[in-house]
Design an enzyme around this catalytic site. Structure first.
Site, PDB file in Angstrom:
ATOM      1  N   PRO A  67       8.390  -8.929  -2.002  1.00 42.60           N
ATOM      2  CA  PRO A  67       7.255  -7.790  -2.064  1.00 42.60           C
ATOM      3  C   PRO A  67       8.147  -6.628  -1.691  1.00 42.60           C
ATOM      4  O   PRO A  67       7.640  -5.581  -1.630  1.00 42.60           O
ATOM      5  CB  PRO A  67       6.506  -8.107  -0.703  1.00 42.60           C
ATOM      6  CG  PRO A  67       7.291  -9.223  -0.050  1.00 42.60           C
ATOM      7  CD  PRO A  67       8.411  -9.913  -1.110  1.00 42.60           C
ATOM      8  N   THR A 109       5.310  -7.373  -7.994  1.00 45.72           N
ATOM      9  CA  THR A 109       3.811  -6.945  -7.650  1.00 45.72           C
ATOM     10  C   THR A 109       3.461  -7.578  -6.163  1.00 45.72           C
ATOM     11  O   THR A 109       4.038  -8.552  -5.866  1.00 45.72           O
ATOM     12  CB  THR A 109       3.090  -7.634  -8.708  1.00 45.72           C
ATOM     13  OG1 THR A 109       3.116  -7.336  -9.930  1.00 45.72           O
ATOM     14  CG2 THR A 109       1.434  -7.243  -8.238  1.00 45.72           C
ATOM     15  N   HIS A 121       2.557   4.715   3.051  1.00 44.59           N
ATOM     16  CA  HIS A 121       2.759   4.724   1.531  1.00 44.59           C
ATOM     17  C   HIS A 121       1.833   5.687   0.828  1.00 44.59           C
ATOM     18  O   HIS A 121       0.883   6.271   1.603  1.00 44.59           O
ATOM     19  CB  HIS A 121       2.311   3.473   0.830  1.00 44.59           C
ATOM     20  CG  HIS A 121       3.304   2.471   1.061  1.00 44.59           C
ATOM     21  ND1 HIS A 121       3.394   1.599   2.410  1.00 44.59           N
ATOM     22  CD2 HIS A 121       4.286   1.853   0.495  1.00 44.59           C
ATOM     23  CE1 HIS A 121       4.371   0.716   2.161  1.00 44.59           C
ATOM     24  NE2 HIS A 121       4.984   1.085   0.858  1.00 44.59           N
ATOM     25  N   HIS A 122       2.048   6.214  -0.251  1.00 42.43           N
ATOM     26  CA  HIS A 122       1.407   7.256  -1.040  1.00 42.43           C
ATOM     27  C   HIS A 122      -0.162   6.638  -1.402  1.00 42.43           C
ATOM     28  O   HIS A 122      -0.491   5.642  -1.286  1.00 42.43           O
ATOM     29  CB  HIS A 122       2.316   7.278  -2.556  1.00 42.43           C
ATOM     30  CG  HIS A 122       2.190   5.919  -3.418  1.00 42.43           C
ATOM     31  ND1 HIS A 122       1.446   5.505  -3.945  1.00 42.43           N
ATOM     32  CD2 HIS A 122       3.325   5.016  -3.255  1.00 42.43           C
ATOM     33  CE1 HIS A 122       1.713   4.206  -4.781  1.00 42.43           C
ATOM     34  NE2 HIS A 122       2.761   3.935  -4.001  1.00 42.43           N
ATOM     35  N   LYS A 178      -1.578   3.762  -3.549  1.00 43.78           N
ATOM     36  CA  LYS A 178      -1.128   2.347  -3.302  1.00 43.78           C
ATOM     37  C   LYS A 178      -2.483   1.352  -3.213  1.00 43.78           C
ATOM     38  O   LYS A 178      -3.644   2.068  -2.603  1.00 43.78           O
ATOM     39  CB  LYS A 178      -0.440   2.080  -2.230  1.00 43.78           C
ATOM     40  CG  LYS A 178       0.091   0.811  -1.783  1.00 43.78           C
ATOM     41  CD  LYS A 178       1.347   0.605  -0.914  1.00 43.78           C
ATOM     42  CE  LYS A 178       1.639  -0.819  -0.563  1.00 43.78           C
ATOM     43  NZ  LYS A 178       2.131  -1.554  -1.751  1.00 43.78           N
TER      44      LYS A 178
HETATM   45  P1  NAD Z   1       1.311   1.559 -11.218  1.00 42.35           P
HETATM   46  O1  NAD Z   1      -0.294   1.318 -11.241  1.00 42.35           O
HETATM   47  O2  NAD Z   1       1.984   2.766 -11.454  1.00 42.35           O
HETATM   48  O3  NAD Z   1       1.933   0.504 -12.392  1.00 42.35           O
HETATM   49  C1  NAD Z   1       1.291  -0.733 -12.783  1.00 42.35           C
HETATM   50  C2  NAD Z   1       1.407  -0.871 -14.228  1.00 42.35           C
HETATM   51  O4  NAD Z   1       0.929  -1.847 -14.847  1.00 42.35           O
HETATM   52  C3  NAD Z   1       0.487   0.483 -15.057  1.00 42.35           C
HETATM   53  O5  NAD Z   1       0.897   1.066 -15.906  1.00 42.35           O
HETATM   54  C4  NAD Z   1      -0.620  -0.667 -15.561  1.00 42.35           C
HETATM   55  O6  NAD Z   1      -1.383   0.041 -17.000  1.00 42.35           O
HETATM   56  C5  NAD Z   1       0.264  -1.811 -16.042  1.00 42.35           C
HETATM   57  N1  NAD Z   1      -0.745  -2.877 -16.180  1.00 42.35           N
HETATM   58  C6  NAD Z   1      -1.704  -3.427 -15.218  1.00 42.35           C
HETATM   59  N2  NAD Z   1      -2.341  -4.460 -15.780  1.00 42.35           N
HETATM   60  C7  NAD Z   1      -1.765  -4.779 -16.972  1.00 42.35           C
HETATM   61  C8  NAD Z   1      -2.186  -5.694 -18.054  1.00 42.35           C
HETATM   62  N3  NAD Z   1      -3.041  -6.412 -18.174  1.00 42.35           N
HETATM   63  N4  NAD Z   1      -1.119  -5.716 -19.126  1.00 42.35           N
HETATM   64  C9  NAD Z   1      -0.493  -4.659 -19.172  1.00 42.35           C
HETATM   65  N5  NAD Z   1       0.042  -3.796 -18.353  1.00 42.35           N
HETATM   66  C10 NAD Z   1      -0.767  -3.822 -17.332  1.00 42.35           C
HETATM   67  O7  NAD Z   1       1.727   0.655  -9.858  1.00 42.35           O
HETATM   68  P2  NAD Z   1       3.288   0.711  -9.384  1.00 42.35           P
HETATM   69  O8  NAD Z   1       3.204   1.844  -8.162  1.00 42.35           O
HETATM   70  O9  NAD Z   1       4.267   0.662 -10.271  1.00 42.35           O
HETATM   71  O10 NAD Z   1       3.180  -0.465  -8.561  1.00 42.35           O
HETATM   72  C11 NAD Z   1       3.049  -1.901  -9.163  1.00 42.35           C
HETATM   73  C12 NAD Z   1       2.949  -3.166  -8.208  1.00 42.35           C
HETATM   74  O11 NAD Z   1       4.314  -2.950  -7.657  1.00 42.35           O
HETATM   75  C13 NAD Z   1       2.291  -2.977  -7.037  1.00 42.35           C
HETATM   76  O12 NAD Z   1       1.718  -4.129  -6.573  1.00 42.35           O
HETATM   77  C14 NAD Z   1       3.160  -2.298  -5.890  1.00 42.35           C
HETATM   78  O13 NAD Z   1       2.767  -2.628  -4.785  1.00 42.35           O
HETATM   79  C15 NAD Z   1       4.354  -3.203  -6.416  1.00 42.35           C
HETATM   80  N6  NAD Z   1       5.603  -2.456  -5.840  1.00 42.35           N
HETATM   81  C16 NAD Z   1       6.539  -3.355  -5.092  1.00 42.35           C
HETATM   82  C17 NAD Z   1       7.789  -2.809  -4.886  1.00 42.35           C
HETATM   83  C18 NAD Z   1       8.823  -3.989  -4.449  1.00 42.35           C
HETATM   84  O14 NAD Z   1       9.843  -3.464  -3.994  1.00 42.35           O
HETATM   85  N7  NAD Z   1       8.556  -5.304  -4.779  1.00 42.35           N
HETATM   86  C19 NAD Z   1       8.011  -1.639  -4.877  1.00 42.35           C
HETATM   87  C20 NAD Z   1       6.984  -0.722  -5.273  1.00 42.35           C
HETATM   88  C21 NAD Z   1       5.842  -1.151  -5.796  1.00 42.35           C
END
Ligand code: NAD
Length: 270
Positions: free
Chosen positions: A121, A97, A153-154, A157
């Site tokens: 990150p 995250t 980014h998309h 985000k």
């Molecule tokens: P997304 O919104 O598609 O997925 C997040 C998921 O978490 C959703 O399905 C949501 O329902 C779930 N969620 C949120 N709160 C919750 C809770 N309290 N209980 C259970 N489930 C819960 O987002 P994403 O595109 O998959 O990105 C998620 C995070 O990862 C973002 O912060 C993004 O910036 C980060 N990210 C990091 C990298 C990396 O390499 N570190 C790469 C891509 C994305």
């Protein structure tokens, strides 16, 4: 022995990619998934995998021996709640995250003193190698180049600039002996005047389905260097998180581990 893993945010863009790739990885065993009630219906059934809205329900029902590793791509506040539960149950956590505040990062660090936690990150090996070489480039170029950062980014985000952009800017600023928070400028509008030398502009574009593009610019007199990392798919980040999970299960608590720790340990970075 297979490493038991639990994916939180399993229906998300990253969570579903991690799920698919984890199931293809013989070293890992998917034992649990956590998702919000509204999105539970998006999870395709997986044999012997416990699905719940609550991490504690999954952890208390998991019969597998050995330290479990949670893989978490959700939201900053939920990632912290997950870390507190990870401490309570003595399980490890890989945090993907982004957008954590300084306070949240420091709370995560406190949890990492008690249970193994890994945070990056950007889980891509390419970005982490870029982080390793940027300081050398800054030093070789000397002071005569203005440094800027552009990230794309998309349109879904939630945070800007990206966590990766901040990390890259920090590496560039550190190499000049600057504190990134003092020199980074995310907005330029109106009569800004001449660009000060001690500044790093950080610009964010959002649109479409762009997985992630980061370009570091070094702009000198009569020439410029641009170094770009482009993520073509989320598989790259998900594979990094799975590698981190396999590595983290063998680590002790005590510090908030990073991709640099893992790559150096594995001899892939000097
Ligand atoms: P997304 O919104 O598609 O997925 C997040 C998921 O978490 C959703 O399905 C949501 O329902 C779930 N969620 C949120 N709160 C919750 C809770 N309290 N209980 C259970 N489930 C819960 O987002 P994403 O595109 O998959 O990105 C998620 C995070 O990862 C973002 O912060 C993004 O910036 C980060 N990210 C990091 C990298 C990396 O390499 N570190 C790469 C891509 C994305």
């Amino acid at each position: 022995m297979q490493t038991p893993i639990i994916i939180v945010g399993a229906a998300g863009r990253m969570g579903s990619t991690v799920t698919r790739l984890a199931r293809e990885n013989a070293a890992l065993l998917l034992v649990g998934r956590v998702e919000q009630t509204a999105r539970m219906g998006d999870l395709a059934p997986v044999e012997n995998c416990i699905d719940a809205e609550n991490l504690e329900s999954v952890l208390s029902a998991c019969p597998q021996a050995g330290r479990k590793v949670i893989i978490d791509f959700t939201t900053p506040s939920y990632s912290l709640a997950v870390a507190q539960t990870a401490v309570k149950y003595g399980v490890a956590q890989v945090v993907g995250t982004t957008g954590l505040t300084e306070k949240e990062q420091s709370e995560l660090k406190s949890c990492a003193a008690k249970t193994p936690i890994f945070r990056s990150p950007n889980m891509s090996v390419g970005v982490n190698v870029l982080l390793a070489i940027l300081p050398e480039l800054v030093r070789l170029l000397g002071d005569g180049y203005d440094m800027e950062m552009l990230e794309i980014h998309h349109n879904k985000k939630k945070d800007a600039p990206s966590g990766t952009a901040w990390r890259l800017v920090e590496a560039m600023a550190d190499a000049r002996g600057w504190a990134s928070r003092d020199v980074s400028v995310c907005n330029r509008e109106g009569l800004t005047g001449e660009r000060p030398r001690k500044e790093i502009g950080v610009q964010s574009l959002r649109g479409g389905d762009v997985v992630g593009i980061h370009t570091a610019y070094f702009l000198g007199a009569g020439e410029r260097i641009e170094i770009t990392h482009q993520a073509h798919s989320r598989d790259n980040f998900a594979q990094g998180a799975l590698r981190a999970a396999e590595w983290l299960v063998k680590q002790k608590p005590g510090k908030l581990y990073t991709m640099e720790d893992m790559l150096k340990h594995k001899g892939e970075l000097q």
